[in-house]
Each structure stands twice: as C-alpha cells, then as structure tokens.
Scaffold this motif. Structure first.
Motif, short mmCIF file in Angstrom:
data_model
loop_
_atom_site.label_atom_id
_atom_site.label_comp_id
_atom_site.label_asym_id
_atom_site.label_seq_id
_atom_site.Cartn_x
_atom_site.Cartn_y
_atom_site.Cartn_z
N UNK A 130 0.83 -1.22 0.00
CA UNK A 130 0.00 0.00 0.00
C UNK A 130 0.85 1.26 0.00
N UNK A 131 1.99 1.22 -0.69
CA UNK A 131 2.89 2.37 -0.78
C UNK A 131 2.58 3.13 -2.07
N UNK A 132 2.18 4.40 -1.99
CA UNK A 132 1.90 5.15 -3.22
C UNK A 132 3.18 5.60 -3.91
N UNK A 133 3.15 5.63 -5.23
CA UNK A 133 4.23 6.19 -6.03
C UNK A 133 3.69 7.45 -6.70
N UNK A 134 4.20 8.61 -6.30
CA UNK A 134 3.70 9.89 -6.78
C UNK A 134 4.62 10.42 -7.87
N UNK A 135 4.05 10.70 -9.03
CA UNK A 135 4.81 11.23 -10.17
C UNK A 135 4.57 12.73 -10.26
N UNK A 156 -2.68 1.14 -5.14
CA UNK A 156 -2.96 -0.29 -5.15
C UNK A 156 -4.44 -0.60 -5.20
N UNK A 157 -4.82 -1.66 -5.92
CA UNK A 157 -6.23 -2.04 -6.03
C UNK A 157 -6.74 -2.70 -4.76
N UNK A 158 -5.88 -3.42 -4.06
CA UNK A 158 -6.29 -4.12 -2.86
C UNK A 158 -5.58 -3.53 -1.67
N UNK A 159 -6.20 -2.52 -1.06
CA UNK A 159 -5.58 -1.87 0.08
C UNK A 159 -5.98 -2.47 1.40
N UNK A 160 -7.08 -3.25 1.42
CA UNK A 160 -7.60 -3.75 2.69
C UNK A 160 -8.53 -4.93 2.40
N UNK A 161 -8.56 -5.93 3.29
CA UNK A 161 -9.39 -7.10 3.05
C UNK A 161 -10.87 -6.78 3.14
N UNK A 162 -11.25 -5.66 3.71
CA UNK A 162 -12.65 -5.23 3.78
C UNK A 162 -12.95 -4.14 2.76
N UNK A 181 -2.43 9.61 1.13
CA UNK A 181 -2.90 8.66 0.12
C UNK A 181 -2.64 7.23 0.57
N UNK A 182 -1.49 7.02 1.19
CA UNK A 182 -1.19 5.66 1.65
C UNK A 182 -2.15 5.24 2.76
N UNK A 183 -2.47 6.17 3.67
CA UNK A 183 -3.40 5.87 4.75
C UNK A 183 -4.78 5.51 4.20
N UNK A 184 -5.20 6.24 3.17
CA UNK A 184 -6.50 5.97 2.56
C UNK A 184 -6.51 4.58 1.92
N UNK A 185 -5.44 4.25 1.19
CA UNK A 185 -5.34 2.93 0.56
C UNK A 185 -5.37 1.83 1.62
N UNK A 186 -4.61 2.02 2.69
CA UNK A 186 -4.52 1.00 3.73
C UNK A 186 -5.85 0.80 4.43
N UNK A 187 -6.71 1.83 4.43
CA UNK A 187 -8.01 1.74 5.08
C UNK A 187 -9.06 1.09 4.20
#
Length: 294
Positions: free
Chosen positions: A62-67, A80-86, A188-194
C-alpha cells in the motif's frame, strides 16, 4: 520511521532486489531501502526507468508512487487495487455516505485548518485572533467560502503582503509544492490502507482529480508544511535543494496527538471500518481540532 524515497536525479534506474528497493545509475548502485521501511515514493526526475516489479511490490505494501512535474506538483499516483481485506464493504459505505454528512465533515475540516493557520501565525509572532473568529463562522459545507477568506489573510500575514500563492511558481512556492506532495503521499497511503478510494472526496470533486479524498483530509495539515517552509526561508533556503527536501521529508516523523497518545504523522492511519465513524471520529482533521481546542 518510514521513509519517503525521493527520486530527483536524472537517469536513475529503480528496481527491487531481495526485499530492497534499489536505485542505480550507469549500472552502479547508488543506494537501497528496505521495502517494508518505505512510506511513499516521489519521482520528479528526467530519464527515470523502472522495473515493473517495483510497482507490484510497493502496491502490495500500500505504498503510493507519486509522479511529479518539474514544479514538484503531483500529476499522477500509482494506487494499489487491494488496500484492505474489507475494501469492498468500505467502498460501498464510502459511496453511500450522505451529502449532508459530507458537508458537516467538510465544515470540521475547514475549522481545523483555519485554527491550525492561526496557531502557525502565533508561532511566528503574528496576530492570530481573527482566525478564531473566522473558524466560528464556518457553516456546514462552508457555503460562505470562509476557507478562502482565511487563506487571503493567512498568506499576507505569514509570508508578507507581496507574497502570492502560485502552484506554478518557483522559489517559496516550489518549496510549498514539494512539502504538500510529501503530505499527499502520506495521506494517500493511509487511505489505501483503510480500504477507501481516494477519488471519492468530501469537497474536492474535480473529475480529473483521482485523489480528491487525500486533498480533503490533508487540508488541516498544510500549515505544518507552511511552517517548515518558513523555517527554511529564514535559514536562507528558497529553492528545492537536497537540504530543503530532507527537512520537508522529516515531517513524516513529526509527533502529533492521537486518541491513543502521541504518534508520528506517517502512522496516523488507524481508520475505522465504518465510514461515518472514520470520517467523524478518526480523521486527521478531528485529531488536529481536538489538539488545538484543548
């Protein structure tokens, strides 16, 4: 401390080798960082080449790559498409959140941002009194655009009457762009992880903005970046130099109050599965507001 990897030198090649992100130039390795220690990657170099495995391994964490463009402002981000199992359940709750709820939360975010601006002004010896009054005027959804009123007063009081915030500007504006990019990557990473989707925002709704929610939630924390840039300017640093970037990246380790006690900024991502409770009780805006109104 999780690290933000900044790729700013031209002609670099980035790859993954045995659990490490490696950076090389002309086939000579220049450095490596453990993948599990990375909180975000920011790329704004010419001639940068990647191994596809880099994006796969970072997305798994869940690490974002910012361009970024040449002005250090982000133009794209690998999410990432799958940031969390829920994720499915949380996305449905996110989409179903009512508009009145979003407007009330945006009010809280604006209030937190304005109060943080006042606190930052006070820290440099400026008069912050008007910002407490402005914060009290914010209504649900901020229909009076008090946020913009506060911004006009804030920048003149903070950086001087001749300063104009310009996203395409150089010097101080470029420093601000870089600092905001670091902050955007963290959130952004926190959002993905959630398990939430960053394009479904509360207030920012530009169809071209894939990170509307990150832009919403980072608002109360922009003044922290502003204060760091102010310190750099006072030290004579007005360009995005390696020293300036190092100072801004260290903001990820800044200790801030959370419900469980003090926590570094990059770790403030304990987000509830329930969308409403997440937005009302555990956003960075709520943490910031609670801290400033004790």
């Amino acid at each position: 401390m999780q690290r933000v990897v900044d790729l700013s030198s031209d002609g670099l090649h980035v790859a993954v080798h045995r659990g490490f992100l490696t950076v090389s130039k002309d086939r000579e390795e220049m450095g490596r960082v453990a993948l599990d220690d990375i909180g975000g990657v920011i790329a704004h170099a010419h001639g940068l080449t990647w191994s596809n495995t880099v994006f796969v391994r970072l997305s798994e964490r869940a690490v974002p790559v910012v361009l970024c463009a040449a002005n250090h402002a982000p133009v794209a981000c690998v999410w990432p498409l799958q940031g969390n199992h829920l994720q499915g359940r949380r996305l449905n709750a996110q989409v179903d959140a009512s508009r009145p709820l979003a407007k009330r939360i945006w009010r809280d975010i604006v209030v937190a941002k304005i109060r943080m601006q006042g606190a930052v002004l006070a820290s440099v010896g400026a008069e912050p009194g008007a910002f407490d009054m402005l914060a009290r005027k914010v209504r649900s959804g901020d229909p009076d655009n008090v946020e913009a009123q506060a911004a006009r007063r804030y920048w003149q009081a903070f950086m001087g009457p001749d300063f104009r915030r310009d996203q395409d500007g150089e010097g101080v504006n470029a420093l601000l762009n870089y600092g905001y990019t670091v902050l955007r990557a963290i959130i952004s990473r926190a959002i993905c992880a959630a398990g939430l989707h960053p394009s479904i925002g509360l207030h920012h709704s530009n169809r071209a903005n894939a990170f509307a929610l990150a832009d919403d939630l980072m608002e109360p924390y922009r003044p922290i970046v502003d204060r760091a840039v102010y310190n750099l300017v006072q030290d004579g640093l007005r360009e995005v130099s390696p020293k300036a970037k190092t100072a801004l990246v260290t903001l990820t380790a800044l200790d801030l109050p959370a419900p469980q006690g003090m926590s570094p900024l990059h770790m403030q991502r304990d987000l509830h599965s329930n969308w409403r409770r997440f937005l009302i009780r555990r956003t960075w805006a709520w943490i910031c507001l609670r801290h400033l109104t004790r």
